[in-house]
Design a protein around this motif. Sequence first.
Motif, PDB file in Angstrom:
ATOM      1  N   ARG A  79       0.852  -1.204   0.000  1.00 37.65           N
ATOM      2  CA  ARG A  79       0.000   0.000   0.000  1.00 37.65           C
ATOM      3  C   ARG A  79       0.885   1.250   0.000  1.00 37.65           C
ATOM      4  NH1 ARG A  79      -1.395   3.595   3.048  1.00 37.65           N
ATOM      5  NH2 ARG A  79      -0.387   2.765   4.925  1.00 37.65           N
ATOM      6  N   LYS A  80       1.945   1.201   0.809  1.00 38.38           N
ATOM      7  CA  LYS A  80       2.866   2.351   0.859  1.00 38.38           C
ATOM      8  C   LYS A  80       3.641   2.481  -0.460  1.00 38.38           C
ATOM      9  CE  LYS A  80       3.370   2.239   5.841  1.00 38.38           C
ATOM     10  NZ  LYS A  80       4.024   1.485   6.881  1.00 38.38           N
ATOM     11  N   SER A  81       3.987   1.345  -1.061  1.00 32.25           N
ATOM     12  CA  SER A  81       4.689   1.402  -2.357  1.00 32.25           C
ATOM     13  C   SER A  81       3.831   2.155  -3.367  1.00 32.25           C
ATOM     14  CB  SER A  81       4.960  -0.004  -2.907  1.00 32.25           C
ATOM     15  OG  SER A  81       5.780  -0.717  -2.031  1.00 32.25           O
ATOM     16  N   ALA A  82       2.554   1.751  -3.449  1.00 31.35           N
ATOM     17  CA  ALA A  82       1.677   2.345  -4.460  1.00 31.35           C
ATOM     18  C   ALA A  82       1.514   3.853  -4.234  1.00 31.35           C
ATOM     19  CB  ALA A  82       0.324   1.649  -4.436  1.00 31.35           C
ATOM     20  N   GLU A  83       1.456   4.251  -2.972  1.00 32.66           N
ATOM     21  CA  GLU A  83       1.290   5.676  -2.667  1.00 32.66           C
ATOM     22  C   GLU A  83       2.513   6.463  -3.159  1.00 32.66           C
ATOM     23  OE1 GLU A  83       0.093   6.185   1.419  1.00 32.66           O
ATOM     24  OE2 GLU A  83       0.255   8.369   1.244  1.00 32.66           O
ATOM     25  N   ALA A  84       3.697   5.930  -2.877  1.00 32.96           N
ATOM     26  CA  ALA A  84       4.922   6.606  -3.321  1.00 32.96           C
ATOM     27  C   ALA A  84       5.032   6.576  -4.847  1.00 32.96           C
ATOM     28  CB  ALA A  84       6.131   5.923  -2.688  1.00 32.96           C
ATOM     29  N   GLU A  85       4.616   5.474  -5.449  1.00 37.67           N
ATOM     30  CA  GLU A  85       4.700   5.341  -6.913  1.00 37.67           C
ATOM     31  C   GLU A  85       3.820   6.393  -7.599  1.00 37.67           C
ATOM     32  OE1 GLU A  85       3.676   1.200  -7.045  1.00 37.67           O
ATOM     33  OE2 GLU A  85       5.721   0.574  -6.538  1.00 37.67           O
ATOM     34  N   ASP A  86       2.641   6.662  -7.040  1.00 36.94           N
ATOM     35  CA  ASP A  86       1.766   7.703  -7.606  1.00 36.94           C
ATOM     36  C   ASP A  86       2.495   9.043  -7.643  1.00 36.94           C
ATOM     37  OD1 ASP A  86      -0.444   6.163  -8.117  1.00 36.94           O
ATOM     38  OD2 ASP A  86      -1.480   6.655  -6.243  1.00 36.94           O
ATOM     39  N   ASP A  87       3.154   9.385  -6.538  1.00 38.89           N
ATOM     40  CA  ASP A  87       3.842  10.682  -6.489  1.00 38.89           C
ATOM     41  C   ASP A  87       5.063  10.699  -7.398  1.00 38.89           C
ATOM     42  OD1 ASP A  87       2.069  12.004  -4.870  1.00 38.89           O
ATOM     43  OD2 ASP A  87       3.074  11.465  -3.001  1.00 38.89           O
TER      44      ASP A  87
ATOM     45  N   TYR B 179       6.531   2.585 -14.091  1.00 40.55           N
ATOM     46  CA  TYR B 179       5.269   2.966 -13.442  1.00 40.55           C
ATOM     47  C   TYR B 179       4.420   3.895 -14.297  1.00 40.55           C
ATOM     48  CZ  TYR B 179       7.618   1.096  -9.346  1.00 40.55           C
ATOM     49  OH  TYR B 179       8.270   0.264  -8.478  1.00 40.55           O
ATOM     50  N   ASP B 180       5.075   4.544 -15.299  1.00 41.14           N
ATOM     51  CA  ASP B 180       4.313   5.533 -16.062  1.00 41.14           C
ATOM     52  C   ASP B 180       3.701   4.954 -17.327  1.00 41.14           C
ATOM     53  OD1 ASP B 180       6.774   5.188 -17.288  1.00 41.14           O
ATOM     54  OD2 ASP B 180       7.094   7.308 -17.736  1.00 41.14           O
ATOM     55  N   TYR B 181       4.456   4.133 -18.051  1.00 38.82           N
ATOM     56  CA  TYR B 181       4.073   3.732 -19.411  1.00 38.82           C
ATOM     57  C   TYR B 181       2.741   2.985 -19.452  1.00 38.82           C
ATOM     58  CZ  TYR B 181       4.529   1.700 -24.070  1.00 38.82           C
ATOM     59  OH  TYR B 181       4.320   1.316 -25.363  1.00 38.82           O
ATOM     60  N   ASP B 182       2.591   1.978 -18.596  1.00 37.02           N
ATOM     61  CA  ASP B 182       1.313   1.272 -18.610  1.00 37.02           C
ATOM     62  C   ASP B 182       0.621   1.275 -17.250  1.00 37.02           C
ATOM     63  OD1 ASP B 182       3.355  -0.374 -17.801  1.00 37.02           O
ATOM     64  OD2 ASP B 182       3.227  -1.694 -19.532  1.00 37.02           O
ATOM     65  N   GLY B 183       1.040   2.212 -16.400  1.00 33.61           N
ATOM     66  CA  GLY B 183       0.303   2.470 -15.151  1.00 33.61           C
ATOM     67  C   GLY B 183       0.439   1.414 -14.069  1.00 33.61           C
ATOM     68  N   PHE B 184       1.480   0.587 -14.135  1.00 28.62           N
ATOM     69  CA  PHE B 184       1.633  -0.441 -13.096  1.00 28.62           C
ATOM     70  C   PHE B 184       1.771   0.192 -11.699  1.00 28.62           C
ATOM     71  CE2 PHE B 184       4.387  -2.582 -10.111  1.00 28.62           C
ATOM     72  CZ  PHE B 184       3.669  -3.753  -9.913  1.00 28.62           C
ATOM     73  N   ARG B 185       1.097  -0.410 -10.716  1.00 23.24           N
ATOM     74  CA  ARG B 185       1.319  -0.079  -9.308  1.00 23.24           C
ATOM     75  C   ARG B 185       1.344  -1.391  -8.523  1.00 23.24           C
ATOM     76  NH1 ARG B 185       1.822   3.894 -11.574  1.00 23.24           N
ATOM     77  NH2 ARG B 185       0.904   5.936 -11.277  1.00 23.24           N
ATOM     78  N   HIS B 186       2.142  -1.443  -7.466  1.00 19.91           N
ATOM     79  CA  HIS B 186       2.031  -2.571  -6.549  1.00 19.91           C
ATOM     80  C   HIS B 186       0.622  -2.531  -5.953  1.00 19.91           C
ATOM     81  CE1 HIS B 186       6.460  -2.602  -6.885  1.00 19.91           C
ATOM     82  NE2 HIS B 186       6.335  -3.868  -6.589  1.00 19.91           N
ATOM     83  N   ASP B 187       0.040  -3.711  -5.736  1.00 22.98           N
ATOM     84  CA  ASP B 187      -1.380  -3.751  -5.379  1.00 22.98           C
ATOM     85  C   ASP B 187      -1.588  -4.617  -4.126  1.00 22.98           C
ATOM     86  OD1 ASP B 187      -4.091  -4.038  -5.223  1.00 22.98           O
ATOM     87  OD2 ASP B 187      -4.377  -4.811  -7.266  1.00 22.98           O
ATOM     88  N   PRO B 188      -1.975  -3.986  -3.011  1.00 17.92           N
ATOM     89  CA  PRO B 188      -2.170  -4.757  -1.782  1.00 17.92           C
ATOM     90  C   PRO B 188      -3.272  -5.798  -1.883  1.00 17.92           C
ATOM     91  CG  PRO B 188      -2.826  -2.442  -1.481  1.00 17.92           C
ATOM     92  CD  PRO B 188      -2.190  -2.546  -2.820  1.00 17.92           C
ATOM     93  N   GLU B 189      -4.197  -5.625  -2.854  1.00 13.59           N
ATOM     94  CA  GLU B 189      -5.279  -6.613  -3.012  1.00 13.59           C
ATOM     95  C   GLU B 189      -4.792  -7.855  -3.748  1.00 13.59           C
ATOM     96  OE1 GLU B 189      -8.013  -6.103  -1.399  1.00 13.59           O
ATOM     97  OE2 GLU B 189      -7.164  -4.153  -0.846  1.00 13.59           O
ATOM     98  N   ARG B 190      -3.696  -7.725  -4.509  1.00 11.32           N
ATOM     99  CA  ARG B 190      -3.144  -8.867  -5.265  1.00 11.32           C
ATOM    100  C   ARG B 190      -1.652  -8.925  -4.952  1.00 11.32           C
ATOM    101  NH1 ARG B 190      -2.749  -7.289 -10.054  1.00 11.32           N
ATOM    102  NH2 ARG B 190      -2.800  -9.277 -11.128  1.00 11.32           N
TER     103      ARG B 190
END
Length: 437
Positions: free
Chosen positions: A198-206, A316-327
């Motif tokens: 969850r924290k990874s995804a938050e940082a990745e967005d920024d 993280y930008d090209y195809d929008g990948f984010r780490h996902d706590p649900e998967r």
Amino acid sequence: MSTPSEHREEIVKEPSMLKQKAMIAANYDRLTRAKELGLKVSSTYVPGNLNELLMCFDLLNNLPEINAIQNGMRKQSGRLIMDAEKMGHSEDVCTYVKADIGNMAKGAIAPNGKPMPVPDLLLLSYTGCFTFMKWFELLREEYDCRTVMLHVPYQGDGRITDNMRDYVVKQLKDEVIPALEEVSGIRFDIDRLREHLRKSAEAEDDLVWVLESAKNRPSPIDAYFGGVYYIGPIFTAFRGTEDAVEYYRMLRAEIEERIASGKGPVTPEGDLEVEKYRLVVEGPPNWTSFRDFWKMFYDEGAVVVASTYTKVGGVYDYDGFRHDPERPLESLAEYCLGCYTNRNLPTRVDMIQRYMEDYEADGVLVNSIKSCNSFSAGQLMMMREVERRTGKPAAFIETDLVDPRYFSAANVKNRLESYFQMIDQKRGGGGSPARAA
Ligand code: SF4
């Protein structure tokens, strides 16, 4: 790959930079005191690193390429590389490997001057570079420690299939997690992993927001020379931590301010006043002459608005990948599968073309690294294809990662100056430079 922050201190003293410097220093302090603190250490590489998973087992993450870069920027690597060559490692071997082997022979000294710990585990996430495997074979011989390999299939057809993802997840469940449990003595807790992700995804967005800020005119960042600092925390031992979340929040706020006041990127000699050229760069930078190399760009008003190197530890930008706590395990697998050097050449060409268009670049520059086959193979073809598709001029220079013998400042400077003239001619006087406020 990444972020020797002590050197950035001379360049800019914004709060995010001071925070990054403190984070890196604290991490080296923890690593070099691991034994005293009763902590176990895993060595692993930047692309495809499983930092969130390692943290579930309280394992520290030591990244050999980062240590080689640190030695490169401190101008120590030339001597270490020559020592490794005397030990029988050929001139063509990746210079990160030789800088690491040379350093190991001298007692594996960390940037804080203290010896690195002997790793308890070598975790190889194999994401497209064969050298990584040979490198760990050498370390295994030296340290005689537990070794685990996560085999990540190459994206030969330019896409991730369900079978590929399942194959990586199965290895995580059957090989990697049991080995981490055994080495650490800690049982796997998937909720702990979810929290890190969850924290990874938050940082990745920024981070993505920061990289995409280069679409502004003038660009408030340099996405290559500045970009290597911005990717530092997320590509190394901090992805999935609160520290990384705070760092990227802080960085984003600083860039927002730069945009609001119409500022260009920070350079080692202050803010860039006039943006004359917007470039996309393919390939890693040279580290031993990093400042001189950068100066050749900002002296001419050239700003890198997008680079492929800043995607080497995660796209993280090209195809929008984010780490996902649900998967959790599936997204770790997709992260590894999506690393830049695990993508085929047509996908890399598409990425560069898209960067050229989205960032309104004047051209593409390839910095071909003598000793890095993972990046260099196919670069001429890629360059020609991007040139053909976009009609924008391209140029090719050759340097090395951390071997100072392969950075010829005069040649690189001449080549860049001719390239900037070529862009001017192609523009035919059009395309006025963007002046910072
Ligand atoms: S060959 Fe290139 S990708 Fe492989 S370890 Fe060396 S620098 Fe990294």
